[in-house]
Design a protein around this motif. Sequence first.
Motif, mmCIF file in Angstrom:
data_model
loop_
_atom_site.group_PDB
_atom_site.id
_atom_site.type_symbol
_atom_site.label_atom_id
_atom_site.label_comp_id
_atom_site.label_asym_id
_atom_site.label_seq_id
_atom_site.Cartn_x
_atom_site.Cartn_y
_atom_site.Cartn_z
ATOM 1 N N GLU A 111 46.205 33.552 40.445
ATOM 2 C CA GLU A 111 45.178 32.560 40.190
ATOM 3 C C GLU A 111 44.289 32.394 41.416
ATOM 4 O O GLU A 111 43.118 32.136 41.330
ATOM 5 N N PHE A 112 44.893 32.516 42.569
ATOM 6 C CA PHE A 112 44.142 32.333 43.801
ATOM 7 C C PHE A 112 44.559 33.417 44.780
ATOM 8 O O PHE A 112 45.731 33.545 45.119
ATOM 9 N N ILE A 114 43.695 35.436 48.526
ATOM 10 C CA ILE A 114 42.882 35.462 49.744
ATOM 11 C C ILE A 114 42.439 36.897 50.031
ATOM 12 O O ILE A 114 41.678 37.139 50.952
ATOM 13 N N HIS A 116 43.794 39.251 51.411
ATOM 14 C CA HIS A 116 44.337 39.836 52.649
ATOM 15 C C HIS A 116 45.803 39.434 52.791
ATOM 16 O O HIS A 116 46.327 38.685 51.979
ATOM 17 N N SER A 153 48.658 35.296 62.965
ATOM 18 C CA SER A 153 48.446 34.434 64.127
ATOM 19 C C SER A 153 49.678 33.599 64.435
ATOM 20 O O SER A 153 49.843 33.104 65.537
ATOM 21 N N PHE A 154 50.520 33.399 63.423
ATOM 22 C CA PHE A 154 51.683 32.524 63.610
ATOM 23 C C PHE A 154 52.760 32.851 62.591
ATOM 24 O O PHE A 154 52.481 33.480 61.567
ATOM 25 N N TYR B 14 44.543 28.329 54.337
ATOM 26 C CA TYR B 14 44.059 29.444 55.147
ATOM 27 C C TYR B 14 42.572 29.703 54.939
ATOM 28 O O TYR B 14 41.932 30.325 55.772
ATOM 29 N N THR B 15 42.060 29.300 53.768
ATOM 30 C CA THR B 15 40.703 29.731 53.426
ATOM 31 C C THR B 15 39.722 28.593 53.162
ATOM 32 O O THR B 15 38.537 28.830 53.068
ATOM 33 N N PHE B 54 43.378 32.175 62.445
ATOM 34 C CA PHE B 54 43.753 32.997 61.287
ATOM 35 C C PHE B 54 42.640 32.973 60.238
ATOM 36 O O PHE B 54 42.283 34.001 59.658
ATOM 37 N N LEU B 58 40.586 36.190 58.824
ATOM 38 C CA LEU B 58 40.452 36.541 57.403
ATOM 39 C C LEU B 58 38.976 36.671 57.027
ATOM 40 O O LEU B 58 38.581 37.613 56.338
ATOM 41 N N LYS B 61 37.480 39.893 58.472
ATOM 42 C CA LYS B 61 37.888 41.086 57.725
ATOM 43 C C LYS B 61 37.054 41.205 56.448
ATOM 44 O O LYS B 61 36.596 42.274 56.079
ATOM 45 N N ARG B 62 36.908 40.078 55.759
ATOM 46 C CA ARG B 62 36.187 40.122 54.501
ATOM 47 C C ARG B 62 34.692 40.412 54.738
ATOM 48 O O ARG B 62 34.052 41.126 53.974
ATOM 49 N N MET B 65 34.326 44.116 55.153
ATOM 50 C CA MET B 65 34.386 44.808 53.860
ATOM 51 C C MET B 65 33.074 44.641 53.112
ATOM 52 O O MET B 65 32.539 45.591 52.540
ATOM 53 N N ARG B 68 30.292 46.719 54.578
ATOM 54 C CA ARG B 68 30.400 48.148 54.261
ATOM 55 C C ARG B 68 29.976 48.420 52.814
ATOM 56 O O ARG B 68 29.329 49.410 52.519
ATOM 57 N N LYS B 117 37.797 33.510 41.628
ATOM 58 C CA LYS B 117 38.397 32.598 42.617
ATOM 59 C C LYS B 117 38.668 33.318 43.924
ATOM 60 O O LYS B 117 39.781 33.319 44.440
ATOM 61 N N PRO B 119 37.087 32.977 47.236
ATOM 62 C CA PRO B 119 36.119 32.290 48.090
ATOM 63 C C PRO B 119 35.768 33.056 49.353
ATOM 64 O O PRO B 119 34.641 32.967 49.846
ATOM 65 N N LEU B 120 36.717 33.824 49.876
ATOM 66 C CA LEU B 120 36.418 34.574 51.100
ATOM 67 C C LEU B 120 35.312 35.589 50.853
ATOM 68 O O LEU B 120 34.383 35.725 51.635
#
Lengths: 296, 160
Positions: A111-112, A114, A116, A153-154, B14-15, B54, B58, B61-62, B65, B68, B117, B119-120
């Motif tokens: 559903e979600f 990142i 990465h 990072s952690f 994270y995002t 972090f 992320l 990196k995105r 991509m 590119r 979904k 977002p990045l």
Amino acid sequence: MHVNLGEIPVLGVGIGLREEIKDETILHNKEIDVLELITEQFTPDMSPSRRALLDSFHSQFPLIPHGVGLSIGSAHAIPEKKIEEIKWLCDLLDAPYYSEHFSLNNDEEEEFSIGHLSPIWHTDEELDIVVEKILLLQERLNRPIVLENITSSFDLPESDYTETEFITKVCDRTSAGLLLDVTNVYINAYNRKKDPLEFLKAFPLERVVQMHLAGGELHHDWFSDTHSQELSGPNEPVWQFFEYAVAHCSNLRAVIIERDQNFGSDFEKALLEDVRRIRRIWHPVISSSAKAPQKV
Amino acid sequence: MALAEFQRLLLRLYTDRSLQELFYAGLLGEYEDRLSSREKNALRAISRPLLEQFQRSLAAKRMGMMRRRLKAMPRKIICSDFSYHGPILFFNTNGKTHTVPVSTGTILLARHLFESKNPLSLSALLRVYSEHGNIPLGAVIELGWILSRHRLTGRYTTCM
């Protein structure tokens, strides 16, 4: 499924298959033993031109499929479609093993996402989830699973295990192999102000089947795993840990340089010099065990 | 909290910068009551600079991509002429709203990323677009796409 890492053939030294350098890769095929490709870029419904590219490389190199989207730490089950796609590619390539990452990329039912890799929480609950998924994959794919340590990072606090304890337990319970990314070991140690050699020694080196090396970037005393540089300059220290690892990983079968960007116009400098350096370090070790890959 | 739900919260942390702000202000709202004490302690023990590091990693990196991939697209696909009922990027600077027309190709890609979904990727697309277009860094972006006359059918907000 019975897993014996010792039965995996030695594949040699190679690079990641990337569209940007496909011509140079073929041109220098005598110096490159093996290629690693990203599984998600080669699905059963790929375009005819993509399939032609895959077939062309498959006729010239052994290919190792390397997944980036499994999210083996996710609480949800692996979607059946994903397993079928991986199996299709592994069978097509006659892959000796399938590699992925110790990571969390998405949540339930994707559903979600990142998009990465992020660290797994090293708890007993997560340990059971990862072990169950690896056992399932090994059974369904009918080949060993090899998992890679990531950069992050952690570590998530309040865990039951350290990263290396967690990886060791997973390998012990599943007989899975380890894809040791030596650069990731160095980067995590550098950014967390740890001793890289002590950190490296804590991994189950006897389970290492494959290694990754890649050049990252150092800015403001922070190392980023960008896969964009040669293994020199700030990346030079990685070599000493690679040498240590090679000497202590008796099941090592392949070493791959990961380069995703900043290829420049000099393929020799961007990749081949490092390929040759790996060969110079590893060759004496595999020669002594009479398992040298054909192109060495 | 079930592990699946905890993982969703982690991935959003994270995002999603706004969720991070709420989290560090102790305002996790609905989540707060459902977190176990162990989960709460784990989240609170994550160093804020490292979490932000972090998140930057992320995003970088995105961005790489996306750069590119967009590099392979003709410039005119990324920056097209304004079409009256076409898609528009809205951005706010100093309280004033500006609009920038974008191509259908750009908006279809943005819409796909929004709906999947991701977002990045969407933020990265808008940032790369802003490098080609005339959107200043720091602007608050509102992305709207119009599929039928005078009707805004989607909206996404981010900060460059």
